[in-house]
Write an enzyme that holds these catalytic residues in place. Structure first.
Site, PDB file in Angstrom:
ATOM      1  N   ASP A 105      -2.268   2.842  -1.589  1.00 24.19           N
ATOM      2  CA  ASP A 105      -3.170   3.952  -1.260  1.00 24.19           C
ATOM      3  C   ASP A 105      -2.621   4.719  -0.053  1.00 24.19           C
ATOM      4  O   ASP A 105      -3.042   4.478   1.081  1.00 24.19           O
ATOM      5  CB  ASP A 105      -4.576   3.424  -0.941  1.00 24.19           C
TER       6      ASP A 105
ATOM      7  N   ASP B 297     -13.425   2.356 -11.499  1.00 28.70           N
ATOM      8  CA  ASP B 297     -13.826   1.850 -10.189  1.00 28.70           C
ATOM      9  C   ASP B 297     -15.227   1.265 -10.327  1.00 28.70           C
ATOM     10  O   ASP B 297     -16.175   1.975 -10.664  1.00 28.70           O
ATOM     11  CB  ASP B 297     -13.847   2.970  -9.155  1.00 28.70           C
TER      12      ASP B 297
END
Length: 526
Positions: A381, A226
């Site tokens: 997600d 990330d």
């Protein structure tokens, strides 16, 4: 003179970087006459058969290519570079290939196996070749939905086979003309060695030591980074718990993206995924730091690279509009092999549910049409929403072994957008199914509930989604121990598992994961 046929579709930067890393110089084909001037010609590509042939025709490359091949001059094709040698492909009915090898490229018909064939597999040699002089039953990276079947008509071309449901041609060669279905530039050291054999014009062969009776497809272990800017404006790798990346008021800084990616490559990661969570994603083509991360990483990391974050249509501050394909083009040209689409996929699914079909304008459809299904990854997600009964919701539910806060025995998995900050009336199962219909080639399945917990993957979520689609699924979120990886593979049959924090902090080494998997009888790339 080593010449690279960059016809404008697919990531060729990695091939160029691999050639240079091996100590060779390379020149690009820029006009039809350059093809006939080449001494050694490389034709790489990831993309759709029809799009590749259309560009070759438009650039005036088809006839010079046929002349070059007819003269039996040194040629090395990669992926689409193999497929276009045939008469045509089911992927693009009515589009003629170069017609150099008899037969048509067919879509995989592999029963319960996922398509695309995406990941690491072996090759089984049919005869000796200088290309494979140093090959020792090592795995190579494949990513394709269509393949060449061995037939009596192409027998003289057959060099190597790979098994995926049924045997297909993973390498062909006749005289100085050779092509492979796998990607040597994405196959680590063994792939680079094979590429070196062609570049150096190596003509010596060694007896076949390939002893495989059948090749074996491996489960993939993926390292995820990330990436965002911290409060000082530096681009860093971070990690959140339930997507919160701050600790004591500061963005967690777990390292520099290029250096971490290099470390994971050295440690044996099968793929590297960058998720761009910086504010730059509002104007992705202005995100020069992230593009530079891709460029620099592709110079030293020779496994597949995926990039996600901001891959969508947008209008910049000056009012100029860009399509999702424009954005994807720049990321592919900078070194990405696959594009991950998140929030935009949810909006696309909402439109699909309303209209009953796709209209061809979504990022998924645009990118898949040009670069092929295998280039499009959907990042989901979801979070759990508990209900007392399946009748309480229109969404796909599972009977859960972890009841809700009020004892609810069922749940559905609500898709979220904007980094998990906003829920939508779409569930993970229907989102995955819709995106597959629109052309996506892979699902990256996260879990907000499990993210950063170390409690293991959400097997109920992963099982529900993997049963609903026929494309590969990557399990993500929750890994804390090596046994969590074997559990998810055994329980759900997914093709890959991804982790971030435990790898960043060296809590669980990638090598330990692979050793454990092999001890459990699960095939991996060594």
């Amino acid at each position: 003179m080593i010449s690279l046929l960059d016809y404008g579709a697919g990531n060729v930067r990695s091939v160029r970087n691999a050639i240079q890393a091996l100590g060779f110089s390379v020149t690009d084909i820029t006009c039809p006459d350059d093809i006939l001037r080449a001494e050694r010609l490389i034709f790489p590509g990831v993309g759709a058969f029809g799009a590749a042939m259309e560009r070759l025709q438009r650039l005036g490359y088809v006839e010079p290519l046929k002349e070059y091949l007819a003269a039996n001059r040194p040629f090395f094709g990669i992926c689409i570079g193999l497929q276009v040698l045939f008469d045509g492909s089911e992927e693009s009915p009515g589009v003629a290939g170069l017609g150099f090898i008899p037969g048509h490229i067919r879509r995989f018909d592999v029963g319960s196996l996922s398509v695309p064939h995406m990941g690491w597999n072996d090759v089984r040699l049919a005869r000796e070749s200088p290309l494979f002089a140093n090959y020792r039953d090592e795995k190579l990276y494949f990513v394709h939905s269509y393949c060449a079947a061995p037939t009596p008509e192409n027998a003289e071309w057959q060099l190597a086979f790979t098994d995926y449901g049924a045997p297909f041609l993973s390498a062909v060669q006749r005289g100085n003309i050779a092509a492979v279905q796998f990607h040597p530039e994405k196959s680590g050291a063994v792939g680079l060695q094979l590429l070196r054999q062609f570049l150096a014009g190596e003509n010596t062969t060694k007896p076949i030591t390939n002893s495989l009776q059948q090749t074996h497809f491996a489960k993939r272990i993926i390292a995820c980074l990330d990436v965002r800017t911290n409060d000082a404006g530096d681009l860093v790798v971070t990690k959140g718990d339930q997507y919160d990346v701050r600790e004591l008021g500061e963005v967690r800084n777990l390292g520099k993206p290029v250096e971490l990616a290099q470390r994971y490559y050295d440690e044996g990661a099968d793929e590297i995924t960058f998720l761009n969570i910086t504010a730059f994603r509002d104007f992705p083509l202005a995100d020069q730091p992230m593009l530079e991360v891709l460029r620099r990483t592709s110079e030293r990391v020779f496994v597949p690279l995926t990039i996600g974050g901001g891959i969508r249509a947008f209008t910049d501050a000056s009012g100029k509009s860009y399509s999702a394909l424009d954005v994807a083009d720049e990321y592919f040209r900078s070194g990405a092999d696959k594009i991950s689409i998140g929030s935009d996929a949810v909006a696309t699914a909402e439109n699909y549910l309303e209209c009953g079909n796709g209209d061809g304008s979504s990022a998924i459809e645009q990118i898949a049409r040009v670069y092929g299904n295998q280039a499009v990854v959907i990042s989901i997600d979801p979070r759990r929403v508990y209900v007392n009964s399946p009748d309480d919701t229109r969404h796909h539910t599972v009977a859960t072994t972890t009841p809700g806060p009020h004892g609810e025995g069922y749940c559905w998995f609500q898709c979220t957008i904007k980094g998990g900050r906003e829920g939508r009336d779409v569930d993970a199962v229907e989102l995955a199914w819709i995106c597959e219909q629109l052309g996506a080639g892979e699902i990256l399945l996260n879990s907000i509930d499990r993210d950063g917990t170390g409690a293991g993957f959400d097997l109920e979520l992963i099982g529900a989604v993997s049963q609903a689609v026929t494309i590969p699924v990557i399990a993500s979120s929750g890994a804390g121990q090596v046994k969590h990886f074997s559990e998810v593979f055994a329980a759900t049959g997914v093709e890959a598992a991804l982790a971030a924090g435990i790898f960043h902090r060296r809590e669980v080494p990638i090598a330990a994961v692979k050793t454990h998997l092999r001890e459990q009888g699960i095939e991996t790339r060594v």
